[in-house]
Design a protein around this motif. Structure first.
Motif, PDB file in Angstrom:
ATOM      1  N   MET B   1     -29.689  29.109 -26.676  1.00  9.26           N
ATOM      2  CA  MET B   1     -29.988  28.891 -25.253  1.00  9.26           C
ATOM      3  C   MET B   1     -28.969  29.645 -24.398  1.00  9.26           C
ATOM      4  SD  MET B   1     -31.247  24.998 -24.638  1.00  9.26           S
ATOM      5  CE  MET B   1     -30.895  24.288 -26.248  1.00  9.26           C
ATOM      6  N   LEU B   5     -28.274  24.544 -18.968  1.00  8.96           N
ATOM      7  CA  LEU B   5     -29.256  23.528 -18.553  1.00  8.96           C
ATOM      8  C   LEU B   5     -28.552  22.373 -17.846  1.00  8.96           C
ATOM      9  CD1 LEU B   5     -31.365  23.424 -21.830  1.00  8.96           C
ATOM     10  CD2 LEU B   5     -32.072  24.394 -19.650  1.00  8.96           C
ATOM     11  N   PRO B   6     -29.277  21.659 -16.958  1.00 14.00           N
ATOM     12  CA  PRO B   6     -28.666  20.517 -16.285  1.00 14.00           C
ATOM     13  C   PRO B   6     -28.266  19.410 -17.262  1.00 14.00           C
ATOM     14  CG  PRO B   6     -30.929  20.907 -15.503  1.00 14.00           C
ATOM     15  CD  PRO B   6     -30.649  21.913 -16.549  1.00 14.00           C
ATOM     16  N   SER B   8     -26.926  15.181 -18.116  1.00 19.43           N
ATOM     17  CA  SER B   8     -27.537  13.857 -17.924  1.00 19.43           C
ATOM     18  C   SER B   8     -27.345  13.333 -16.505  1.00 19.43           C
ATOM     19  CB  SER B   8     -26.966  12.864 -18.923  1.00 19.43           C
ATOM     20  OG  SER B   8     -25.622  12.604 -18.630  1.00 19.43           O
ATOM     21  N   LYS B   9     -26.279  13.788 -15.828  1.00 20.47           N
ATOM     22  CA  LYS B   9     -26.038  13.322 -14.461  1.00 20.47           C
ATOM     23  C   LYS B   9     -26.961  14.032 -13.457  1.00 20.47           C
ATOM     24  CE  LYS B   9     -21.808  11.092 -15.026  1.00 20.47           C
ATOM     25  NZ  LYS B   9     -22.299  10.438 -16.258  1.00 20.47           N
ATOM     26  N   ILE B  11     -30.225  15.151 -14.127  1.00 21.87           N
ATOM     27  CA  ILE B  11     -31.678  14.977 -14.277  1.00 21.87           C
ATOM     28  C   ILE B  11     -32.063  13.528 -13.970  1.00 21.87           C
ATOM     29  CG2 ILE B  11     -31.934  16.868 -15.938  1.00 21.87           C
ATOM     30  CD1 ILE B  11     -32.030  14.794 -18.182  1.00 21.87           C
ATOM     31  N   PRO B  12     -33.289  13.308 -13.474  1.00 20.77           N
ATOM     32  CA  PRO B  12     -33.709  11.927 -13.179  1.00 20.77           C
ATOM     33  C   PRO B  12     -33.779  11.091 -14.458  1.00 20.77           C
ATOM     34  CG  PRO B  12     -35.302  13.530 -12.324  1.00 20.77           C
ATOM     35  CD  PRO B  12     -34.366  14.270 -13.205  1.00 20.77           C
ATOM     36  N   PRO B  13     -33.632   9.771 -14.325  1.00 20.90           N
ATOM     37  CA  PRO B  13     -33.721   8.923 -15.515  1.00 20.90           C
ATOM     38  C   PRO B  13     -35.167   8.790 -15.988  1.00 20.90           C
ATOM     39  CG  PRO B  13     -33.442   7.581 -13.562  1.00 20.90           C
ATOM     40  CD  PRO B  13     -33.364   9.012 -13.116  1.00 20.90           C
ATOM     41  N   ALA B  14     -35.327   8.162 -17.126  1.00 19.83           N
ATOM     42  CA  ALA B  14     -36.648   7.797 -17.658  1.00 19.83           C
ATOM     43  C   ALA B  14     -37.498   9.006 -18.016  1.00 19.83           C
ATOM     44  CB  ALA B  14     -37.401   6.896 -16.673  1.00 19.83           C
ATOM     45  N   GLY B  15     -36.866  10.168 -18.194  1.00 20.98           N
ATOM     46  CA  GLY B  15     -37.625  11.342 -18.607  1.00 20.98           C
ATOM     47  C   GLY B  15     -38.550  11.866 -17.526  1.00 20.98           C
ATOM     48  N   VAL B  16     -38.310  11.425 -16.282  1.00 18.42           N
ATOM     49  CA  VAL B  16     -39.166  11.890 -15.192  1.00 18.42           C
ATOM     50  C   VAL B  16     -38.877  13.373 -14.943  1.00 18.42           C
ATOM     51  CG1 VAL B  16     -39.609  11.691 -12.709  1.00 18.42           C
ATOM     52  CG2 VAL B  16     -39.349   9.641 -14.097  1.00 18.42           C
ATOM     53  N   THR B  17     -39.937  14.147 -14.799  1.00 15.01           N
ATOM     54  CA  THR B  17     -39.739  15.575 -14.570  1.00 15.01           C
ATOM     55  C   THR B  17     -39.326  15.815 -13.123  1.00 15.01           C
ATOM     56  OG1 THR B  17     -42.060  15.714 -14.099  1.00 15.01           O
ATOM     57  CG2 THR B  17     -41.384  16.389 -16.272  1.00 15.01           C
ATOM     58  N   TRP B  18     -38.545  16.847 -12.901  1.00 16.96           N
ATOM     59  CA  TRP B  18     -38.108  17.171 -11.546  1.00 16.96           C
ATOM     60  C   TRP B  18     -38.679  18.509 -11.083  1.00 16.96           C
ATOM     61  CZ3 TRP B  18     -35.551  17.358 -15.998  1.00 16.96           C
ATOM     62  CH2 TRP B  18     -34.970  18.562 -16.369  1.00 16.96           C
TER      63      TRP B  18
END
Lengths: 411, 90
Positions: B1, B5-6, B8-9, B11-18
């Protein structure tokens, strides 16, 4: 001045009914469940509330437990407060969805009527199945009696839905010993219970710099639960783990609030020590066994024997540091678990407690006991036997070569 | 890669896409790519119909493969009646 607890109603009900009343009081929006012994009465009683129009819950009749939790998960993602209940094989059938529910952070509350996993077929109580869910990322609370089942179920909604937490919660009650046994249980009046649980508020999340609710809503469209591969999966796991850490103070906070409202308190929400401080030998156990163990502990104390009991109530998040602090000066500890594991050094309770004590300067001698499996009665004699062995180890200084034992098994 | 990549802080929780789904490029695990012989091709558009990922486009004149979404499954090459598509190693 200490506030007076709310006036409550005393009812003679069993553990399952106590849980059904808790769900009724929790203003549940959606309930989807499938009957399975020894959980059936929960759903049966709750269906009665729905049929009588006593609750406004949408009751979804599904064809299996996998669908039950799936329906709850979907409803919860749409913002509904959801509740379900199951047991043993039902839990195993929904196992996939148990992981899903926690990983997409839906605060579903599920009552688990603890029953041994079939094989050989058995419908009676032990905690093997619920403890097997330990890695699913749910908050897990074990109840000692029907009163605690009612109390914990209502607390579960508050803990799970807390804005810092947003995780599902399972509350365990031992099959038959609690689920089918009549007890006096204090229930809150509807208005007091409703005030305590309130209404579910969705968690707010940031997307593209905008605050949107974590909920399926056409006004703020989001995708919940898409594919996450090697690029983001681990980051989500870290977030999940941090949410579980944030649940730690919340469990205590809700336990305290509950104590103010009802006058009933379960230690710090995690552990209830009984005569542990100066004890020569301590038994650690969970669920209804703790009641029996406390009875024996009191008897032996009256005879001058320095024994103590540590009841573990909240298994996830696991109170490792609290356990280490409480057991730091105890010479011998016996862990009694109604669960069975093969090919490992003891069961999950033994392993986790033993690991929690590893960093102590002087570690206690720790023994693990399997017992009460498949519904075999857990009697006061179990704990008399265990205390006798533990005290003997304390006196002689000799620990057994194999620390894992079975109680009442016929060889 | 190569790109950062972003974390854990970020990206939104719960695997929600942004991001919008159109921003996700899913063709990067392809091991074979379709190569079309333009002269042999009769523009019958059977490949366009069969592509399971709608990764083949037709603008009235030209056929194009969208390599951001082509998974290299080879269905186009298999179905082509004049065999003008070759699957070549990436």
């Amino acid at each position: 001045m200490k506030p007076m607890p709310a006036k409550q109603i005393l009812m003679g009900i069993n553990g399952d009914e106590a849980v059904a009343y808790a769900a009724k009081h929790a203003l549940v929006d959606v309930c989807a469940a499938y009957p399975i012994t020894p959980q059936t009465i929960i759903v049966e009683k709750f269906a009665e509330f729905v049929a009588n129009g006593e609750v406004e819950t949408e009751f979804v009749r599904v064809e299996s437990e996998h669908s039950a939790l799936s329906a709850c998960l979907g409803a919860s993602a749409a913002g509904a407060r959801t509740f379900t209940a199951s047991a043993a094989n039902g839990i195993e059938l929904m196992h996939e969805v148990i992981f899903l529910t926690s990983s997409i952070r839906q605060p579903v509350v599920m009552a688990v009527a603890d029953r041994s996993p079939s094989g050989p077929i058995n419908i009676h109580g032990d905690q093997t199945v619920s403890l097997a869910q330990r890695d699913t990322g749910w908050i897990m609370i074990y109840c000692e009696n029907s009163q605690e089942a009612y109390d914990s179920t209502l607390q579960a909604f508050r803990i799970g839905e807390h804005p810092d937490v947003q995780l599902p919660v399972m509350t365990m009650l031992d099959g038959f010993v609690l689920t089918h046994t009549l007890e006096n249980v204090y229930l809150l009046k509807d208005a007091d219970a409703h005030k305590f649980v309130g209404r579910r508020q969705p968690m707010m999340i940031t997307i593209d710099g905008k605050q949107v609710p974590l909920k399926l809503d056409p006004k703020t469209p989001i995708t919940i639960g898409p594919l996450q591969l090697f690029d983001y999966y681990m980051e989500s796991k870290l977030q999940h783990s941090e949410a579980m850490e944030k649940a730690r103070p919340v469990v205590t906070q809700i336990n305290n609030e509950w104590a103010q409202l009802t006058g009933r308190k379960y230690g710090d929400g995690y552990l209830q020590p009984f005569k542990v401080t100066d004890a020569d030998a301590v038994i650690l156990t969970t669920g209804s066994s703790a009641g029996t163990a406390r009875f024996v502990t009191r008897q032996l104390r009256a005879q001058g024997k320095k024994v103590g009991l540590l009841k573990l109530r909240t298994f996830r998040p696991f109170p490792d540091k609290k356990i280490a602090k409480l057991l730091a000066d105890v010479p011998v500890v016996g862990i009694f678990e109604r669960t069975h594991t093969t090919g490992s050094l003891g069961g999950p309770l033994f392993n986790e407690v033993r690991s929690a004590l590893y960093d102590l300067d002087t570690r206690p001698t720790i023994l693990g006991y399997y017992g009460g499996l498949g519904g075999r009665d857990v009697t006061p004699d179990h704990f008399r036997t265990i205390y006798k062995e533990l005290l003997k180890i304390k006196d002689t200084g000799k620990s057994p070569r194999n620390p894992i034992k079975y109680i009442t098994v016929r060889k | 890669m190569t790109q950062k990549l972003p974390g854990s802080k970020d990206i939104p929780p719960a695997g929600v896409t942004w991001k919008s789904a159109t921003e996700y490029k899913t063709g990067d695990w392809r091991s074979k790519r379709p190569v079309r012989d333009d002269e042999k091709c009769t523009r019958c558009l059977i490949c366009w119909i069969f592509c399971p990922d709608a990764a083949i486009s037709w603008d009235g004149k030209n056929i194009q493969f969208d390599m951001n979404y082509c998974k290299g499954c080879g269905i186009c090459a298999e179905e082509c009646p004049v065999k003008c598509i070759d699957m070549e190693d990436e």
